[in-house]
Design an enzyme around this catalytic site. Structure first.
Site, PDB file in Angstrom:
ATOM      1  CE  LYS A   1      -3.952  -2.232   2.262  1.00  0.00           C
ATOM      2  NZ  LYS A   1      -4.977  -2.080   3.335  1.00  0.00           N
TER       3      LYS A   1
ATOM      4  CE1 TYR B   1      -9.290  -2.809   0.341  1.00  0.00           C
ATOM      5  CE2 TYR B   1      -8.429  -0.857  -0.745  1.00  0.00           C
ATOM      6  CZ  TYR B   1      -8.221  -2.015   0.000  1.00  0.00           C
ATOM      7  OH  TYR B   1      -6.954  -2.358   0.410  1.00  0.00           O
TER       8      TYR B   1
ATOM      9  CG  ASN C   1      -3.632  -2.426   6.758  1.00  0.00           C
ATOM     10  OD1 ASN C   1      -3.426  -1.955   5.634  1.00  0.00           O
ATOM     11  ND2 ASN C   1      -4.717  -3.101   7.055  1.00  0.00           N
TER      12      ASN C   1
ATOM     13  CG  HIS D   1      -5.271  -6.167  -0.460  1.00  0.00           C
ATOM     14  ND1 HIS D   1      -6.511  -6.088   0.116  1.00  0.00           N
ATOM     15  CD2 HIS D   1      -5.368  -7.100  -1.455  1.00  0.00           C
ATOM     16  CE1 HIS D   1      -7.348  -6.929  -0.519  1.00  0.00           C
ATOM     17  NE2 HIS D   1      -6.670  -7.541  -1.472  1.00  0.00           N
TER      18      HIS D   1
ATOM     19  CD  GLU E   1      -8.787  -8.917  -3.703  1.00  0.00           C
ATOM     20  OE1 GLU E   1      -7.683  -9.404  -3.396  1.00  0.00           O
ATOM     21  OE2 GLU E   1      -9.634  -8.543  -2.862  1.00  0.00           O
TER      22      GLU E   1
HETATM   23  P1  IDP Z   1      -7.974  -6.829   5.361  1.00  0.00           P
HETATM   24  O1  IDP Z   1      -7.141  -5.887   4.533  1.00  0.00           O
HETATM   25  O2  IDP Z   1      -7.224  -7.332   6.556  1.00  0.00           O
HETATM   26  O3  IDP Z   1      -8.598  -7.928   4.536  1.00  0.00           O
HETATM   27  P2  IDP Z   1     -10.602  -5.560   5.428  1.00  0.00           P
HETATM   28  O4  IDP Z   1     -11.588  -5.728   6.532  1.00  0.00           O
HETATM   29  O5  IDP Z   1     -10.888  -6.254   4.128  1.00  0.00           O
HETATM   30  O6  IDP Z   1      -9.160  -5.969   5.997  1.00  0.00           O
HETATM   31  O7  IDP Z   1     -10.464  -3.992   5.159  1.00  0.00           O
HETATM   32  C1  IDP Z   1      -9.841  -3.504   4.000  1.00  0.00           C
HETATM   33  C2  IDP Z   1      -8.933  -2.363   4.407  1.00  0.00           C
HETATM   34  O8  IDP Z   1      -9.717  -1.271   4.917  1.00  0.00           O
HETATM   35  C3  IDP Z   1      -7.961  -2.681   5.543  1.00  0.00           C
HETATM   36  O9  IDP Z   1      -6.794  -3.351   5.106  1.00  0.00           O
HETATM   37  C4  IDP Z   1      -7.663  -1.303   6.097  1.00  0.00           C
HETATM   38  O10 IDP Z   1      -6.723  -0.591   5.273  1.00  0.00           O
HETATM   39  C5  IDP Z   1      -9.016  -0.628   5.975  1.00  0.00           C
HETATM   40  N1  IDP Z   1      -9.806  -0.800   7.223  1.00  0.00           N
HETATM   41  C6  IDP Z   1     -10.460  -1.910   7.652  1.00  0.00           C
HETATM   42  N2  IDP Z   1     -11.074  -1.701   8.824  1.00  0.00           N
HETATM   43  C7  IDP Z   1     -10.809  -0.424   9.160  1.00  0.00           C
HETATM   44  C8  IDP Z   1     -11.173   0.403  10.297  1.00  0.00           C
HETATM   45  O11 IDP Z   1     -11.878  -0.017  11.212  1.00  0.00           O
HETATM   46  N3  IDP Z   1     -10.691   1.683  10.297  1.00  0.00           N
HETATM   47  C9  IDP Z   1      -9.903   2.178   9.284  1.00  0.00           C
HETATM   48  N4  IDP Z   1      -9.554   1.455   8.212  1.00  0.00           N
HETATM   49  C10 IDP Z   1      -9.994   0.162   8.150  1.00  0.00           C
HETATM   50 MG    MG Z   2     -10.010  -7.726   2.968  1.00  0.00          MG
END
Ligand code: IDP
Ligand code: MG
Length: 154
Positions: free
Chosen positions: A9, A49, A112, A115, A126
């Site tokens: 990212k 997304y 984070n 992805h 994807e």
């Molecule tokens: P993942 O990347 O671990 O699969 P997902 O739930 O699919 O997590 O969420 C996609 C992305 O959205 C996350 O990687 C993160 O960047 C962002 N995200 C998810 N939950 C939150 C939140 O509660 N606050 C802010 N950003 C979030």
């Molecule tokens: Mg995800």
């Protein structure tokens, strides 16, 4: 063999961590079969997304994902989807398992670092989102070693 989509990212790219992140996938036995750097436009990020549309974090996520270039990769191997996700750790970097990429180099639950596809169906969608079929490669460990096929002296 399973394939999965992994993104570095914008935070990972801007922190110069591409060269730190990619060997970790090699070290667990995955093979890189596709690679590109690109900057997402907002509509592309929204589409990628779309399952999160309506969540409070959706708009900030789109801003983050379009803030700088990303690296898109396809990694192949046994159990590639699960293997890649365990290397990355859970979504919130602050709570991810010690030793995981997100825990080591991520910041919080949005920023984070990486992805990874979460199921065979998402991986298929994807991968096709970022790569045309001819941008993905199949190769074996010793394909480069052509000595036995050369004419003498060549
Ligand atoms: P993942 O990347 O671990 O699969 P997902 O739930 O699919 O997590 O969420 C996609 C992305 O959205 C996350 O990687 C993160 O960047 C962002 N995200 C998810 N939950 C939150 C939140 O509660 N606050 C802010 N950003 C979030
Ligand atoms: Mg995800």
């Amino acid at each position: 063999m399973e394939r999965t989509l992994v993104l570095v990212k914008p935070d990972g790219v801007c922190k110069n961590l591409i060269g730190t992140v990619t060997p970790r996938f090699e070290q667990v036995g995955l093979k890189l079969v596709g690679l590109k750097m690109l900057r997402l436009e907002r509509p592309q990020a929204a589409d990628f997304y779309k399952e999160h549309q309506g969540q409070l974090f959706y708009e900030p996520l789109l801003s983050f994902m379009t803030s700088a270039p990303i690296l898109a990769m396809v990694w192949e191997g046994e159990d590639a989807i699960k293997t890649a996700r365990s290397l990355m750790g859970s979504t919130d970097s602050r709570e991810a398992q010690p030793g995981t990429l997100r825990r080591q180099y991520g910041t919080d639950n949005r920023r984070n670092l990486t992805h990874g596809s979460d199921s065979p169906a998402s991986a298929e969608r994807e991968i096709a989102f970022f790569f045309k079929p001819d941008e993905l490669f199949s190769y074996g460990a010793s394909d480069w070693d052509l000595e036995g096929t050369r004419a003498p002296g060549a």
